[in-house]
Scaffold this motif. Structure first.
Motif, short mmCIF file in Angstrom:
data_model
loop_
_atom_site.label_atom_id
_atom_site.label_comp_id
_atom_site.label_asym_id
_atom_site.label_seq_id
_atom_site.Cartn_x
_atom_site.Cartn_y
_atom_site.Cartn_z
N LEU A 1 -21.38 65.95 104.31
CA LEU A 1 -20.45 67.02 104.72
C LEU A 1 -21.20 68.14 105.43
O LEU A 1 -20.68 68.73 106.38
CB LEU A 1 -19.72 67.56 103.49
CG LEU A 1 -18.67 66.62 102.91
CD1 LEU A 1 -18.25 67.07 101.53
CD2 LEU A 1 -17.46 66.54 103.82
N VAL B 1 -25.25 64.37 95.48
CA VAL B 1 -25.90 65.00 96.63
C VAL B 1 -25.52 64.28 97.93
O VAL B 1 -25.39 64.93 98.98
CB VAL B 1 -27.43 65.03 96.43
CG1 VAL B 1 -28.12 65.65 97.61
CG2 VAL B 1 -27.76 65.80 95.17
N PRO C 1 -22.64 62.94 99.24
CA PRO C 1 -21.52 63.51 99.98
C PRO C 1 -21.79 64.92 100.49
O PRO C 1 -21.34 65.28 101.58
CB PRO C 1 -20.39 63.53 98.95
CG PRO C 1 -20.76 62.49 97.97
CD PRO C 1 -22.24 62.47 97.92
N VAL C 2 -22.54 65.69 99.71
CA VAL C 2 -22.82 67.07 100.15
C VAL C 2 -23.64 67.04 101.43
O VAL C 2 -23.37 67.78 102.38
CB VAL C 2 -23.55 67.84 99.04
CG1 VAL C 2 -24.02 69.19 99.53
CG2 VAL C 2 -22.64 68.01 97.84
#
Lengths: 431, 93, 285
Positions: B47, B41, B43-44
């Motif tokens: 981003l 979660v 990196p999501v």
């Protein structure tokens, strides 16, 4: 966008691409009813299963398979959910504008597949009425339960891909709102806060979201879904670090194959030959061929590990596939479902004159079916042979299970058809 | 029969000392899910935030995005609750 | 430094942030080595939870069972007594205990045919004892490192402080991840609605609803009140022994001191609470 601009008459293009919204013929109703019948039958079968219990399936424990066709269906649909968004993201990240016409075809496939995956897992539950417990106890259980991870990541993936579809569709919805006054209230809800200058911002957001989605694809189909299986030492054949890459390759392969099939069908149905060009099928087909060959290599790696010097329990699972009760589906799947189509697709790439759109679509269709069978062969054989010396069980889905699986697939196609009737499935040009 | 014979040897061999020591450490893995989810979660989230910042600096679309994200997630969660309540009427309790 | 007990600590610190973290240091040391409480089994919820039959775990106990495979004659009395005691319906087959018939060349025999299995036969025949056969009773091992507990997405199955792995039938969603996670296939599922006549129902044990997982509870409703599990009580050859393994005076402790014990599938490091010994004399030569 650039690809669209090149077309001489944008309005003619748009009329052609909006054909499914503009015309609703007899064929549509016939098709819809043909799908509604299995869908209704599915609801009936599920109702029976709810009131009488999962005993109506042929799942059993400890002798027999506690999981079966529903779980295979779940893994299959989660896998299918990766093609469209993967293609859309690849188009954006790698600038592959020639594939733009199939981007949304795949994005919609993603969203509908995820819904069907959710339905499959709900149907598999013994007490679906307590499904909210997963949310209630999520904070306590997420520390160790692989199923809690799955729920989390699938919800995030579903949310992001739906929002991605919504954001990138907004400019087309403006056109739709103009053209279809009857439905304009609906489009206007989706166009909330629309201003013509937003496109640039959306492009940028979509680019970053593509990276997030590609990452999530790896972590969902190559992560939490295979980890439900791969982390369990109790089941020989599942317990493997290969599970992640294995499932991921299957997911991308099945998804690309499904996008080819759906695009091919839509292209024939709506005469979109000049918009969805043969190059698209050629490119996707070649990629699919390579992916499928790679998957065959993974099967080889897996089976060799299970046969060379593995614990006997592993060997016996492999033996079930090679010459046991599952051999009659394993070998056709491998040879007719994976190997032959892959060779056809790859040889098309080597010999351009052998290329044919129909051939590509048929090969992809075979691969989609083979990937469903493969999921079944991952889930079931391991479960039939417990580590302790229980007698060996057997499992073949009951009529309830077949009805429900067929009904879920029919509902997926039905939902897709309904989407076609309301939204433009191919990106429109400027007007 | 040979397969059963070999299978049985799996569970009549007495424990070795290493297993007893290591499993202590193994049982400490109660946090592993948080690490897994952080890896997924994290990196999501980064981003997603990255997608909202930067040029052009309008916050209308990011606002819409965040709003609809919250809306969608709560819709999914409440559909869990709704489905559960609906099914309670059907399933014999 | 004064050590505070876990329950006390939770009572006073219930509202504190970081409770779980602090609770780690306030954990009482366990006398019996090799038993380690883990986060998920001793979360704040587990210690407060009232388990089956309205009983609460006593921290001083750590239940264990020792089964003397040498003595077992394979009569399946334990199997059927357990079935009656725990309201196990016929549709849950085999019941919580399964007894394997093992030939002296260690091959498993006595399995019914697949046709019989489809008709709902239990997985083992009951004709016993046979000359030259050994019998291996298997049930939930109440592991100290239970894979089922790890897997459960709703915490419907959990490890209590006295070593019992308990099922909460009102919380279970029936996903069967615990069933596939259990290497011993000890878990059963209610595929059908249980139908047990009222006069044959044990009021101390809940009849399980449709669609939930169940398994051996070490007769929690008896053992927590100081009685033996039903299978231990009925064993005609005293092949089963049960007790508190933390107490060096207990029968199980002494048996394991005097005999080499093994547990099933130790390489999966689930740390079962059921030991097998081969002390008994064979009844037939």
């Amino acid at each position: 966008m650039a690809a669209m601009m090149r077309r001489p008459e944008p309005d003619r293009t748009n009329v052609a691409l909006l054909r499914p919204l503009l015309h609703t013929g007899q064929g549509f109703y016939f098709f819809a009813v043909a799908l509604l019948i299995p869908a209704a039958w599915f609801v009936y079968a599920w109702y029976l299963q709810l009131i009488r219990g999962l005993g109506l399936t042929s799942m059993r424990t400890p002798v027999g398979a506690p999981w079966g066709a529903y779980i295979a269906n779940f893994v299959f649909f989660v896998g299918l959910a990766h093609g469209g968004i993967a293609i859309a993201a690849a188009i954006r990240l790698l600038n592959l504008t020639k594939y733009t016409p199939v981007a949304r075809i795949g994005e919609v496939l993603t969203i509908i597949s995820l819904m069907m995956a959710g339905v499959s897992i709900t149907i598999d539950m013994g007490r679906p009425d307590r499904i909210f417990n997963i949310i209630i106890y999520w904070p306590q259980r997420v520390g160790t339960s692989s199923l809690s991870w799955d729920v989390t990541v699938i919800i995030i993936y579903f949310t992001l891909s739906t929002l991605y579809l919504w954001l990138t569709m907004r400019k087309d919805l403006v056109l739709c709102a103009k053209r279809f006054p009857k439905l304009s209230w609906f489009y206007k809800i989706l166009l909330i806060g629309y201003k013509p200058d937003e496109e640039h911002k959306i492009e940028r957001m979509a680019w970053w979201l593509s990276i997030a989605i590609v990452f999530l694809i790896v972590m969902l189909s190559g992560g939490v879904v295979p980890w439900i299986f791969g982390l369990l030492p109790s089941q020989p054949g599942w317990f493997s670090a290969l599970a992640g890459p294995y499932f991921l390759t299957a997911a991308i392969g099945s998804a690309i194959a499904a996008v080819i099939v759906v695009s091919g069908v839509l292209r024939k149905l709506f005469n979109w030959q000049e918009y969805i060009k043969p190059e698209i099928f050629k490119g996707l087909g070649t990629f699919l061929g390579i992916i499928t060959l790679f998957y065959i290599y993974l099967i080889l790696a897996e089976q060799l590990t299970m046969r060379y010097a593995a614990p006997l329990s592993e060997f016996l699972i492999s033996e079930k596939l090679f010459q046991g009760e599952f051999a009659p589906i394993f070998w056709p799947m491998l040879l007719l479902g994976f190997f032959t189509p892959a060779i056809i697709l790859v040889s098309q790439a080597i010999h351009p004159q052998w290329f044919g759109v129909t051939r590509t679509i048929l090969a992809s269709g075979a691969i989609v079916v083979a990937f469903w069978v493969k999921r079944f062969l991952i889930v079931v054989p391991s479960l039939l042979r417990p580590l302790l010396p229980f007698p060996e069980g057997s499992y073949s889905p009951s009529w309830v299970e077949w009805s429900i699986v067929a009904g879920i697939i029919a509902s997926a196609i039905l939902l897709y058809t309904l989407f076609l009737k309301v939204f433009p499935i191919v990106e429109l040009g400027e007007e | 029969m040979i397969d059963l014979l070999l299978r049985l040897t799996d569970f009549v061999i007495p424990a070795n000392a290493i297993a007893a020591e290591v499993s202590d450490r193994q049982t400490m893995s109660g946090n592993i899910g948080f690490i897994v989810l952080a890896i997924i979660v994290g990196p999501v989230i980064i981003l997603t935030i990255a997608s909202m910042l930067g040029h052009p600096r309008t916050f209308r679309i990011p606002g819409l995005f965040i709003g609809s994200m919250i809306l969608l997630i709560s819709a999914i969660i409440s559909s869990f609750a709704a489905a559960g309540m609906l099914l309670k009427l059907i399933i014999p309790q | 430094m004064r050590r505070i007990g876990r329950k006390e600590f939770i009572k006073y610190g219930g509202g504190l942030i970081g409770l779980g973290l602090l609770g780690k240091f306030a954990r009482p040391s366990l006398a019996f080595t090799g038993v380690k409480e883990t986060k998920w089994q001793a979360g704040k919820e587990a210690s407060k939870r009232v388990d089956g039959a309205g009983t609460v775990a006593d921290e001083h106990n750590k239940f264990a069972m020792v089964i003397d495979v040498g003595a077992c004659i394979g009569c399946r009395t334990c199997q059927w007594a357990c079935k009656k005691e725990n309201n196990i319906p016929d549709t849950v087959s085999p019941p919580w205990i399964e007894v394997f018939e093992v030939k002296s060349d260690v091959s498993v025999t006595g399995h019914p045919s697949p046709q019989d299995l489809k008709k709902g036969a239990t997985t083992s025949y009951t004709e016993a004892p046979l000359k030259g056969r050994w019998y291996l009773p298997v049930q939930c091992n109440h592991c100290d490192n239970p894979p089922c507990v790890k897997a459960c997405p709703v915490g419907a199955t959990y490890k209590t402080k006295d070593g019992i792995v308990v099922m909460d039938y009102d919380r279970c969603i029936g996903c069967r991840l615990c069933v596939v996670a259990c290497p011993y296939n000890a878990r059963r599922f209610n595929w059908w609605q249980a139908e047990i006549p009222a006069d044959e129902t044990n009021p101390l044990v809940p009849v399980r609803p449709l669609g939930v997982v169940e398994k051996c509870t070490f007769c929690i409703h008896r053992t927590r009140r100081g009685q033996l599990p039903r299978c231990v009580e009925v064993c005609p050859v005293r092949a089963r022994h049960f007790g508190n393994i933390r107490n060096p005076e207990s029968e199980v402790y002494k048996l394991l001191e005097a005999n080499l014990g093994f547990r099933l599938l130790e390489e999966i490091s689930t740390e079962p609470s059921i030991w097998y010994i081969t002390r008994g004399k064979k009844w037939l030569q």
